[in-house]
Enzyme design. Structure first.
Site, short mmCIF file in Angstrom:
data_model
loop_
_atom_site.label_atom_id
_atom_site.label_comp_id
_atom_site.label_asym_id
_atom_site.label_seq_id
_atom_site.Cartn_x
_atom_site.Cartn_y
_atom_site.Cartn_z
CE LYS A 32 -32.08 4.01 3.01
NZ LYS A 32 -32.58 4.87 4.05
CE LYS A 87 -25.67 5.10 4.66
NZ LYS A 87 -26.24 6.16 5.41
CE LYS A 95 -30.61 6.60 11.84
NZ LYS A 95 -30.92 6.93 10.47
N1 AQP Z 1 -22.08 5.47 8.03
C1 AQP Z 1 -22.14 6.78 8.14
N2 AQP Z 1 -21.02 7.51 8.29
C2 AQP Z 1 -21.09 8.87 8.44
N3 AQP Z 1 -22.26 9.55 8.45
C3 AQP Z 1 -23.39 8.85 8.31
N4 AQP Z 1 -24.69 9.22 8.29
C4 AQP Z 1 -25.47 8.12 8.12
N5 AQP Z 1 -24.70 7.02 8.05
C5 AQP Z 1 -23.41 7.44 8.15
C6 AQP Z 1 -25.15 10.59 8.45
O1 AQP Z 1 -26.09 10.60 9.52
C7 AQP Z 1 -27.05 11.65 9.27
C8 AQP Z 1 -28.41 11.14 9.52
O2 AQP Z 1 -28.72 10.14 8.56
P1 AQP Z 1 -30.22 9.77 8.27
O3 AQP Z 1 -30.79 9.12 9.44
O4 AQP Z 1 -30.96 10.98 7.84
O5 AQP Z 1 -30.19 8.84 7.02
P2 AQP Z 1 -29.16 7.81 6.47
O6 AQP Z 1 -28.01 8.52 5.84
O7 AQP Z 1 -29.95 6.92 5.55
O8 AQP Z 1 -28.67 7.04 7.77
P3 AQP Z 1 -28.63 5.49 8.07
O9 AQP Z 1 -28.06 5.31 9.42
O10 AQP Z 1 -28.01 4.75 6.93
O11 AQP Z 1 -30.19 5.14 8.16
P4 AQP Z 1 -31.01 4.04 7.36
O12 AQP Z 1 -30.41 2.72 7.76
O13 AQP Z 1 -32.41 4.20 7.83
O14 AQP Z 1 -30.86 4.34 5.90
C9 AQP Z 1 -26.83 12.12 7.83
O15 AQP Z 1 -26.18 13.36 7.86
C10 AQP Z 1 -25.93 11.07 7.24
O16 AQP Z 1 -25.07 11.60 6.26
#
Ligand code: AQP
Length: 336
Positions: free
Chosen positions: A120, A202, A205
């Site tokens: 990040k 990965k 969102k």
């Molecule tokens: N690509 C992924 N595959 C499987 N699991 C995933 N998770 C996130 N991306 C994947 C799981 O979703 C849960 C919630 O995630 P989060 O919102 O707390 O944070 P994150 O991991 O940072 O998710 P994003 O979608 O990547 O958000 P941004 O873009 O804001 O950083 C967690 O259990 C995570 O493991």
């Protein structure tokens, strides 16, 4: 949630409203939240981790809407607040308080090793703030406040769960058995759904490339179009193999939604091209997401119901977490 003395294991997990919930979030985490709730074996507590979201700069009006949309999406996935409270983190001041306390029991070196911080920081080089660095202590507090046994997450959060365990063990070794030591609960398939446009990264969102992620709010045509455009390779042979990141990702998604093994998928698509396979993956994902999207469209219009759900959940979460917070404050030496 049955708040009884029957000693069920406690499950805690949270999701950030940092954009629209993706297929990755669903297969990696939320699908398991629902399964664990439905099994009746656990007392589940879930949260919308909006305090985590401001580690990356947000536009206030967009953030407000994202919170409502994410809340409605999780209800649509099947979380029922009568069984499992689903609260909003910023409504419970115990989280910010616990994060500060745990920051003082977390080492700079430990936080520096977190791969999410490195990723990040590279992505938001103009805003490498202290919150982004100490995100894992806030997350540790989220989990430890509820004395969770199990934390259903995708594999990208494994490192943060390990750090949570280390912080809890360190605290307990000084003050006695204050925190339960939680375990991550990571699914076999779907634990790391990759971007459809860059299958070595990965699915996230906050990805700016709209074709990279399947969103829970995407309509059927959009889902199919995204799968048809997914990056693959030139081999035209559906099999799971090192170096075939795009196909490996599609196989993993397909396996996660259909329950078919990789061997079965390879057998079913023997002699067929990637075009057929992409359509099959698209159809399977549409079958899984269409009912969720329909429920989402109902929930998101019903602000009164959403407010009732989170208000009830906020109150219960506050009560449960305050017990741990009070104990922690007392053990450290703060006075009432
Ligand atoms: N690509 C992924 N595959 C499987 N699991 C995933 N998770 C996130 N991306 C994947 C799981 O979703 C849960 C919630 O995630 P989060 O919102 O707390 O944070 P994150 O991991 O940072 O998710 P994003 O979608 O990547 O958000 P941004 O873009 O804001 O950083 C967690 O259990 C995570 O493991």
């Amino acid at each position: 949630m049955e708040n009884t003395n029957d000693k069920k294991q406690i499950v805690f997990s949270a999701i950030q409203p940092s954009g629209t919930i993706t297929l990755g979030n669903y297969l990696g985490a939320v699908k398991n939240w629902v399964k664990m709730q439905q099994s009746g074996e656990f007392d589940c507590i879930y949260a919308l981790a909006d305090l985590h979201t401001i580690t990356v700069r947000q536009t206030p009006s967009v953030m407000r809407q994202n919170i409502i949309n994410a809340y409605a999406s999780i209800l649509a996935c099947g979380i029922d607040v009568e069984k499992s409270p689903f609260f909003i983190q910023s409504h419970n001041p115990n989280h910010a308080q616990m994060a500060w306390v745990l920051n003082c029991y977390t080492q700079f070196g430990e936080l520096s090793r977190m791969t999410q911080f490195k990723d990040k920081s590279a992505k938001h080089a103009d805003n490498i703030n202290a919150g982004l660095f100490t995100y894992p202590s806030l997350m540790a507090g989220d989990i430890l406040l509820y004395q969770a046994d199990k934390v259903p997450v995708g594999s990208d959060q494994k490192q943060h769960i390990e750090l949570t365990r280390d912080i809890a063990q360190r605290f307990n070794s000084i003050y006695g058995e204050v925190f339960k030591i939680p375990e991550g609960f990571i699914p076999k398939d779907g634990a790391r759904v990759m971007s459809l446009q860059n299958p070595t990264a990965k699915m996230s969102k906050s990805d700016e490339n709209v074709n990279a992620c399947v969103l829970l709010t995407d309509d059927n045509d959009t889902i199919m179009r995204k799968f048809k455009r997914a990056i693959t390779d030139s081999e035209a042979h559906v099999c799971y193999k090192e170096g075939k990141d795009g196909i490996n990702n599609l196989m993993s998604i397909y396996s996660s939604v259909t329950g078919l093994s990789f061997e079965q998928i390879e057998h079913d698509f023997e002699g067929k091209g990637y075009g057929d396979f992409k359509v099959a993956v698209g159809e399977a994902v549409i079958n899984e997401l269409e009912p969720i999207r329909k429920r989402y469209e109902q929930f998101v219009k019903d602000k009164k119901y959403i407010t009732e759900c989170y208000t009830k959940s906020d109150e219960l979460a506050f009560k449960i977490s305050r017990r741990t917070m009070d104990k922690v404050m007392k053990k450290i030496g703060f006075i009432k």
